[in-house]
Design a protein around this motif. Structure first.
Motif, mmCIF file in Angstrom:
data_model
loop_
_atom_site.group_PDB
_atom_site.id
_atom_site.type_symbol
_atom_site.label_atom_id
_atom_site.label_comp_id
_atom_site.label_asym_id
_atom_site.label_seq_id
_atom_site.Cartn_x
_atom_site.Cartn_y
_atom_site.Cartn_z
ATOM 1 N N ALA A 76 -16.376 1.699 3.362
ATOM 2 C CA ALA A 76 -15.004 2.195 3.479
ATOM 3 C C ALA A 76 -14.048 1.106 3.949
ATOM 4 C CB ALA A 76 -14.949 3.388 4.441
ATOM 5 N N VAL A 77 -14.434 0.360 4.969
ATOM 6 C CA VAL A 77 -13.567 -0.709 5.479
ATOM 7 C C VAL A 77 -13.317 -1.762 4.401
ATOM 8 C CG1 VAL A 77 -13.458 -2.649 7.107
ATOM 9 C CG2 VAL A 77 -14.158 -0.385 7.904
ATOM 10 N N THR A 78 -14.357 -2.141 3.676
ATOM 11 C CA THR A 78 -14.202 -3.140 2.615
ATOM 12 C C THR A 78 -13.277 -2.640 1.511
ATOM 13 O OG1 THR A 78 -16.447 -3.934 3.069
ATOM 14 C CG2 THR A 78 -15.438 -4.627 0.987
ATOM 15 N N LEU A 79 -13.433 -1.392 1.124
ATOM 16 C CA LEU A 79 -12.558 -0.817 0.101
ATOM 17 C C LEU A 79 -11.108 -0.780 0.570
ATOM 18 C CD1 LEU A 79 -14.793 2.086 -1.237
ATOM 19 C CD2 LEU A 79 -13.996 0.114 -2.553
ATOM 20 N N PHE A 80 -10.887 -0.423 1.821
ATOM 21 C CA PHE A 80 -9.519 -0.396 2.348
ATOM 22 C C PHE A 80 -8.896 -1.790 2.322
ATOM 23 C CE2 PHE A 80 -10.734 3.450 5.175
ATOM 24 C CZ PHE A 80 -10.581 4.295 4.089
ATOM 25 N N LEU A 81 -9.675 -2.803 2.670
ATOM 26 C CA LEU A 81 -9.178 -4.182 2.609
ATOM 27 C C LEU A 81 -8.770 -4.562 1.185
ATOM 28 C CD1 LEU A 81 -11.779 -6.059 4.872
ATOM 29 C CD2 LEU A 81 -9.401 -5.508 5.438
ATOM 30 N N LEU A 82 -9.620 -4.220 0.230
ATOM 31 C CA LEU A 82 -9.347 -4.589 -1.165
ATOM 32 C C LEU A 82 -8.156 -3.821 -1.720
ATOM 33 C CD1 LEU A 82 -13.038 -4.774 -2.430
ATOM 34 C CD2 LEU A 82 -11.458 -6.691 -2.118
ATOM 35 N N VAL A 83 -8.050 -2.537 -1.386
ATOM 36 C CA VAL A 83 -6.898 -1.753 -1.855
ATOM 37 C C VAL A 83 -5.606 -2.323 -1.278
ATOM 38 C CG1 VAL A 83 -5.761 0.506 -1.683
ATOM 39 C CG2 VAL A 83 -8.183 0.372 -2.267
ATOM 40 N N GLU A 84 -5.621 -2.651 -0.003
ATOM 41 C CA GLU A 84 -4.417 -3.193 0.637
ATOM 42 C C GLU A 84 -3.995 -4.526 0.022
ATOM 43 O OE1 GLU A 84 -1.774 -5.298 3.139
ATOM 44 O OE2 GLU A 84 -3.839 -5.947 2.736
ATOM 45 N N SER A 85 -4.977 -5.307 -0.427
ATOM 46 C CA SER A 85 -4.660 -6.630 -0.993
ATOM 47 C C SER A 85 -4.324 -6.578 -2.478
ATOM 48 C CB SER A 85 -5.828 -7.596 -0.761
ATOM 49 O OG SER A 85 -6.971 -7.184 -1.493
ATOM 50 N N HIS A 86 -4.438 -5.398 -3.092
ATOM 51 C CA HIS A 86 -4.150 -5.272 -4.527
ATOM 52 C C HIS A 86 -3.124 -4.173 -4.796
ATOM 53 C CE1 HIS A 86 -8.134 -7.279 -4.620
ATOM 54 N NE2 HIS A 86 -7.560 -7.944 -5.589
ATOM 55 N N ARG A 87 -2.104 -4.113 -3.948
ATOM 56 C CA ARG A 87 -1.076 -3.100 -4.142
ATOM 57 C C ARG A 87 -0.190 -3.445 -5.333
ATOM 58 N NH1 ARG A 87 1.449 -2.869 1.765
ATOM 59 N NH2 ARG A 87 1.036 -5.100 1.552
ATOM 60 N N GLY A 88 0.225 -2.403 -6.064
ATOM 61 C CA GLY A 88 1.147 -2.599 -7.166
ATOM 62 C C GLY A 88 0.450 -2.830 -8.493
ATOM 63 N N GLY A 89 1.062 -2.327 -9.553
ATOM 64 C CA GLY A 89 0.527 -2.537 -10.895
ATOM 65 C C GLY A 89 -0.655 -1.637 -11.204
ATOM 66 N N TRP A 90 -1.097 -1.706 -12.459
ATOM 67 C CA TRP A 90 -2.223 -0.884 -12.894
ATOM 68 C C TRP A 90 -3.502 -1.275 -12.189
ATOM 69 C CZ3 TRP A 90 -1.396 3.509 -15.045
ATOM 70 C CH2 TRP A 90 -0.263 3.705 -15.852
ATOM 71 N N SER A 91 -3.638 -2.559 -11.875
ATOM 72 C CA SER A 91 -4.829 -3.014 -11.162
ATOM 73 C C SER A 91 -4.921 -2.372 -9.779
ATOM 74 C CB SER A 91 -4.804 -4.541 -11.026
ATOM 75 O OG SER A 91 -5.919 -5.002 -10.294
ATOM 76 N N GLY A 92 -3.780 -2.306 -9.097
ATOM 77 C CA GLY A 92 -3.756 -1.684 -7.780
ATOM 78 C C GLY A 92 -4.039 -0.193 -7.841
ATOM 79 N N ILE A 93 -3.487 0.471 -8.873
ATOM 80 C CA ILE A 93 -3.727 1.902 -9.042
ATOM 81 C C ILE A 93 -5.207 2.163 -9.311
ATOM 82 C CG2 ILE A 93 -3.277 3.894 -10.532
ATOM 83 C CD1 ILE A 93 -0.446 2.749 -10.946
ATOM 84 N N LEU A 94 -5.792 1.340 -10.208
ATOM 85 C CA LEU A 94 -7.209 1.494 -10.524
ATOM 86 C C LEU A 94 -8.077 1.304 -9.288
ATOM 87 C CD1 LEU A 94 -9.392 1.833 -12.754
ATOM 88 C CD2 LEU A 94 -9.358 -0.660 -13.010
ATOM 89 N N MET A 95 -7.754 0.292 -8.496
ATOM 90 C CA MET A 95 -8.522 0.027 -7.280
ATOM 91 C C MET A 95 -8.400 1.185 -6.291
ATOM 92 S SD MET A 95 -10.403 -2.349 -5.740
ATOM 93 C CE MET A 95 -9.955 -3.882 -6.555
ATOM 94 N N ALA A 96 -7.179 1.709 -6.121
ATOM 95 C CA ALA A 96 -6.957 2.783 -5.162
ATOM 96 C C ALA A 96 -7.669 4.065 -5.591
ATOM 97 C CB ALA A 96 -5.451 3.043 -5.008
ATOM 98 N N VAL A 97 -7.589 4.398 -6.882
ATOM 99 C CA VAL A 97 -8.232 5.622 -7.371
ATOM 100 C C VAL A 97 -9.752 5.518 -7.231
ATOM 101 C CG1 VAL A 97 -8.700 7.003 -9.435
ATOM 102 C CG2 VAL A 97 -6.371 6.272 -8.929
ATOM 103 N N THR A 98 -10.309 4.357 -7.618
ATOM 104 C CA THR A 98 -11.760 4.173 -7.514
ATOM 105 C C THR A 98 -12.220 4.235 -6.066
ATOM 106 O OG1 THR A 98 -11.679 2.745 -9.473
ATOM 107 C CG2 THR A 98 -13.684 2.694 -8.172
#
Length: 199
Positions: A76-98
């Motif tokens: 969970a912590v690792t996913l939160f770090l990655l989502v926070e670092s990939h905000r914006g765009g389709w890539s960020g949406i894909l990361m957040a949804v996954t």
């Protein structure tokens, strides 16, 4: 209560989490590689504490409780770090949804296992092969994404590979969650009287 070696390894894995977060953000050369190494070290202790507990018969109630907590915190912590670092765009949406799918599944399956344990049916939702495959795919994807989280142009292809692996892990997450739900469904769908053995 004496804390045995496998439990110390589990505690060490939890202690590595703030270290990984700090390294992930600190602006020094190779910080991404270092963060990935810390994550890998935590993943190795996950395997090692289980192996030692079985091989040396060092199981304990505290260790059995703490081990899955440490695993879920690490992911969970690792996913939160990655989502926070990939905000914006389709890539960020894909990361957040996954990430939401993976974390949501972990919470749901943990709650399911706790409830099944309360009614004496914990073995019904024991870890299956699909769950282990999901975990391996998830760990590989997270390591790749930690290394490439800055999305440098020359490493963009590897980043997209990590994204793809994480999406596959997300699909396996749903699949394994449905597998556990199906196994538990007879107990979930039974009324209170049936579960208690009364008419």
């Amino acid at each position: 209560m004496r804390i045995n070696l496998p439990t110390w390894l589990t505690l060490f894995r939890i202690a590595l989490l703030p270290v990984m977060v700090a390294v992930f953000y600190l602006p020094f050369p190779g910080h991404n590689i270092t963060a990935a190494i810390v994550f890998l070290l935590a993943a190795v202790t996950d395997w090692l504490d289980g192996y030692l507990a079985r091989r040396m018969n060092l199981t304990s109630a505290f260790g059995a409780f703490l081990d899955p907590v440490a695993d879920k915190l690490m992911v969970a912590v690792t996913l939160f770090l990655l989502v926070e670092s990939h905000r914006g765009g389709w890539s960020g949406i894909l990361m957040a949804v996954t990430a939401a799918i993976i974390v949501g599944r972990e919470i749901s399956v943990s709650a399911l296992r706790e409830w099944m344990a309360e009614i004496g049916m914990r073995a019904t939702v024991k870890v299956a092969f699909i769950g282990k495959l999901k975990t391996v795919m998830q760990m590989v994807a997270l390591v790749v994404l930690i290394v490439q989280h800055e999305k440098a142009a020359e490493a963009l292809r590897l980043y997209h590979i990590g994204e793809g692996l994480l999406v596959i892990a997300g699909v396996l997450t749903i699949w394994s969650g449905l597998h556990y739900l199906r196994a538990a469904w007879p107990s979930l769908s039974a009324d209170g009287a049936s579960r208690n053995g009364s008419a």
